[in-house]
Design an enzyme around this catalytic site. Structure first.
Site, PDB file in Angstrom:
ATOM      1  CB  THR A 119      -0.919   0.010   1.251  1.00 26.78           C
ATOM      2  OG1 THR A 119      -1.465   1.308   1.424  1.00 26.78           O
ATOM      3  CG2 THR A 119      -0.181  -0.359   2.525  1.00 26.78           C
ATOM      4  CE1 TYR A 143      -3.321  -2.149   5.393  1.00 23.86           C
ATOM      5  CE2 TYR A 143      -3.352   0.186   4.838  1.00 23.86           C
ATOM      6  CZ  TYR A 143      -3.465  -1.141   4.456  1.00 23.86           C
ATOM      7  OH  TYR A 143      -3.703  -1.457   3.143  1.00 23.86           O
TER       8      TYR A 143
HETATM    9  N1  NAD Z   1      -8.974  -1.256  -0.738  1.00 20.46           N
HETATM   10  C1  NAD Z   1      -7.952  -0.418  -0.904  1.00 20.46           C
HETATM   11  O1  NAD Z   1      -8.122   0.742  -1.309  1.00 20.46           O
HETATM   12  C2  NAD Z   1      -6.544  -0.893  -0.629  1.00 20.46           C
HETATM   13  C3  NAD Z   1      -5.483   0.013  -0.781  1.00 20.46           C
HETATM   14  C4  NAD Z   1      -4.187  -0.425  -0.539  1.00 20.46           C
HETATM   15  C5  NAD Z   1      -3.953  -1.761  -0.180  1.00 20.46           C
HETATM   16  N2  NAD Z   1      -4.994  -2.601  -0.017  1.00 20.46           N
HETATM   17  C6  NAD Z   1      -4.712  -3.997   0.382  1.00 20.46           C
HETATM   18  O2  NAD Z   1      -5.400  -4.879  -0.475  1.00 20.46           O
HETATM   19  C7  NAD Z   1      -5.769  -6.060   0.217  1.00 20.46           C
HETATM   20  C8  NAD Z   1      -7.238  -6.336   0.007  1.00 20.46           C
HETATM   21  O3  NAD Z   1      -7.997  -5.231   0.482  1.00 20.46           O
HETATM   22  P1  NAD Z   1      -9.579  -5.238   0.413  1.00 20.46           P
HETATM   23  O4  NAD Z   1     -10.024  -3.816   0.337  1.00 20.46           O
HETATM   24  O5  NAD Z   1     -10.034  -6.209  -0.608  1.00 20.46           O
HETATM   25  O6  NAD Z   1      -9.911  -5.774   1.888  1.00 20.46           O
HETATM   26  P2  NAD Z   1     -11.031  -6.809   2.359  1.00 20.46           P
HETATM   27  O7  NAD Z   1     -11.155  -6.614   3.825  1.00 20.46           O
HETATM   28  O8  NAD Z   1     -12.250  -6.678   1.527  1.00 20.46           O
HETATM   29  O9  NAD Z   1     -10.361  -8.199   2.053  1.00 20.46           O
HETATM   30  C9  NAD Z   1      -9.423  -8.812   2.894  1.00 20.46           C
HETATM   31  C10 NAD Z   1      -9.775 -10.288   2.978  1.00 20.46           C
HETATM   32  O10 NAD Z   1      -8.789 -10.961   3.774  1.00 20.46           O
HETATM   33  C11 NAD Z   1      -9.444 -11.838   4.672  1.00 20.46           C
HETATM   34  N3  NAD Z   1      -8.550 -12.005   5.833  1.00 20.46           N
HETATM   35  C12 NAD Z   1      -8.072 -11.018   6.649  1.00 20.46           C
HETATM   36  N4  NAD Z   1      -7.290 -11.568   7.601  1.00 20.46           N
HETATM   37  C13 NAD Z   1      -7.251 -12.910   7.370  1.00 20.46           C
HETATM   38  C14 NAD Z   1      -6.609 -13.990   8.017  1.00 20.46           C
HETATM   39  N5  NAD Z   1      -5.863 -13.825   9.115  1.00 20.46           N
HETATM   40  N6  NAD Z   1      -6.764 -15.239   7.510  1.00 20.46           N
HETATM   41  C15 NAD Z   1      -7.534 -15.434   6.398  1.00 20.46           C
HETATM   42  N7  NAD Z   1      -8.185 -14.443   5.752  1.00 20.46           N
HETATM   43  C16 NAD Z   1      -8.038 -13.186   6.235  1.00 20.46           C
HETATM   44  C17 NAD Z   1     -10.760 -11.162   4.991  1.00 20.46           C
HETATM   45  O11 NAD Z   1     -11.760 -12.029   5.457  1.00 20.46           O
HETATM   46  C18 NAD Z   1     -11.128 -10.540   3.646  1.00 20.46           C
HETATM   47  O12 NAD Z   1     -11.890 -11.414   2.842  1.00 20.46           O
HETATM   48  C19 NAD Z   1      -5.386  -5.836   1.676  1.00 20.46           C
HETATM   49  O13 NAD Z   1      -4.154  -6.481   1.904  1.00 20.46           O
HETATM   50  C20 NAD Z   1      -5.224  -4.330   1.769  1.00 20.46           C
HETATM   51  O14 NAD Z   1      -4.273  -3.981   2.751  1.00 20.46           O
HETATM   52  C21 NAD Z   1      -6.283  -2.208  -0.223  1.00 20.46           C
END
Ligand code: NAD
Length: 329
Positions: A119, A143
């Site tokens: 990120t 984070y």
């Molecule tokens: N959405 C954004 O704008 C954004 C920006 C930068 C980085 N990210 C990164 O992208 C990735 C996905 O983000 P997102 O928005 O889809 O989030 P999200 O919360 O929708 O998806 C994360 C998924 O990981 C699963 N999860 C979390 N911890 C877990 C564990 N210990 N064991 C098994 N499953 C687990 C959750 O149940 C969920 O389905 C993340 O790593 C986030 O840090 C997202």
């Protein structure tokens, strides 16, 4: 047809579910590994589902043995800045310890290709500095710090065990699958576009704008938004990059254009033709003033060209998805 299993951690979440759709379209079988802490069983539509927890080594070993994935796409994480400020231990445990267990299981199973969701929050606040992959990473919250630690971990396992990784540092992800099969739905929701659409639709009282006294033209924070479909296309390219033996690399994924919170509100009003109810709140701890990518590495080296990442398109796609009301049970 060429079929190769890819282990998608977090495949039941927002970005992971879109990645599964893109992987399937590219001829791979996405195997979702997710504990559903923030994800949705209904979002797993494009391949097998294995419910499991990242820190459960025995469960991971069994899944690696069953599917023998060619690579891991690692999306699973906790990712809310406010929560990370209040409960840093949860972030270090879930994201860092969980990823360590995953990486060790993967290496032990002989699966040494990793595509990782990092990120722009790893950069922190750099006034008027163009954020490229060489910008020093000074995260403002647990984070971002947890993601930076996982990046370091991937490099260390690269040196010791030959693990190859493509690290993507995302800017703000928005939009939804244009066919509305999957989309964004977080509980609690913290992302601007879905928050706004829920406020427009009367599903929440009003959107809160956190801070109007930042050093930006209208005083609100500026972010670089990228469409989730463009983002996951880059992941498929990153996977091919690794499969072509091109080695470990880091890429920013953003468009290079910044939008203030007020500009996003205005564009949402224009797309939906509805009033956006909002109020003004104080600054939120851990928020950077401006996060905009200044890198062209993904375009130059991966050949990545965002196709749907205009603000209008992202809001239109998110609005179409929002109106389906999926996962809202
Ligand atoms: N959405 C954004 O704008 C954004 C920006 C930068 C980085 N990210 C990164 O992208 C990735 C996905 O983000 P997102 O928005 O889809 O989030 P999200 O919360 O929708 O998806 C994360 C998924 O990981 C699963 N999860 C979390 N911890 C877990 C564990 N210990 N064991 C098994 N499953 C687990 C959750 O149940 C969920 O389905 C993340 O790593 C986030 O840090 C997202």
């Amino acid at each position: 047809m060429f079929v190769s299993n890819i282990l998608v951690t977090g495949g039941a979440g927002y970005i992971g579910s879109h990645a599964c759709k893109a992987l399937k379209a590219a001829g791979y079988t996405p195997v979702t590994f997710d504990n559903l802490v923030t994800g949705w069983r209904d979002a797993v539509k494009f391949g097998p589902f294995e419910e499991g927890e990242l820190s459960d080594r025995a469960r991971l070993d069994a899944v690696f043995a069953q599917y023998q994935p060619a690579a891991v796409m690692h999306f699973a994480a906790l990712s809310q800045v406010g929560e990370a400020m209040r409960e840093p231990g949860r972030y270090w445990r879930n994201n860092v310890e969980g990823s360590l267990t995953l990486i060790e299981a993967s290496v032990a199973a002989g699966c040494k290709r990793f595509v990782f969701s990092s990120t722009c929050a790893t950069y922190g606040d750099h006034d008027n500095v163009v954020l490229d992959e060489d910008t020093v990473q000074l995260p403002l919250n647990a984070y971002g710090a947890s993601k930076r630690a996982i990046e370091d971990m991937l490099r260390d396992f690269g040196a010791s065990d030959g693990l190859e990784s493509v690290i993507f540092r995302y800017f703000n992800v928005a939009g939804a699958d244009p066919e509305a099969e999957v989309g964004e739905f977080h509980r609690p929701e913290t992302h601007l576009v879905p928050l706004m659409l829920e406020a427009i639709d009367g599903k929440r009282d009003a959107l809160t704008v956190f801070g109007t006294d930042y050093d930006t033209p209208d005083g609100t924070c500026i972010r670089d938004y990228v469409h989730v479909c463009d983002l996951v296309d880059a992941h498929v390219m990153g996977l091919k990059w690794l499969q072509d033996g091109r080695g470990s690399e880091v890429f920013n994924l953003g468009t290079g254009s910044g939008f203030s919170v007020m500009e996003v509100i205005e564009q949402s009003r224009a797309v939906t033709n509805r009033v956006v109810p909002y109020d003004i709140g104080p600054r939120r701890a851990g928020d950077a003033t401006k996060l905009v990518s200044g890198s062209t590495r993904a375009a130059r080296d991966l050949g990545w060209t965002p196709k749907r990442s205009t603000m209008t398109q992202m809001i239109e796609d998110a609005w179409r998805w929002h109106k389906t009301g999926q996962y809202e049970k």
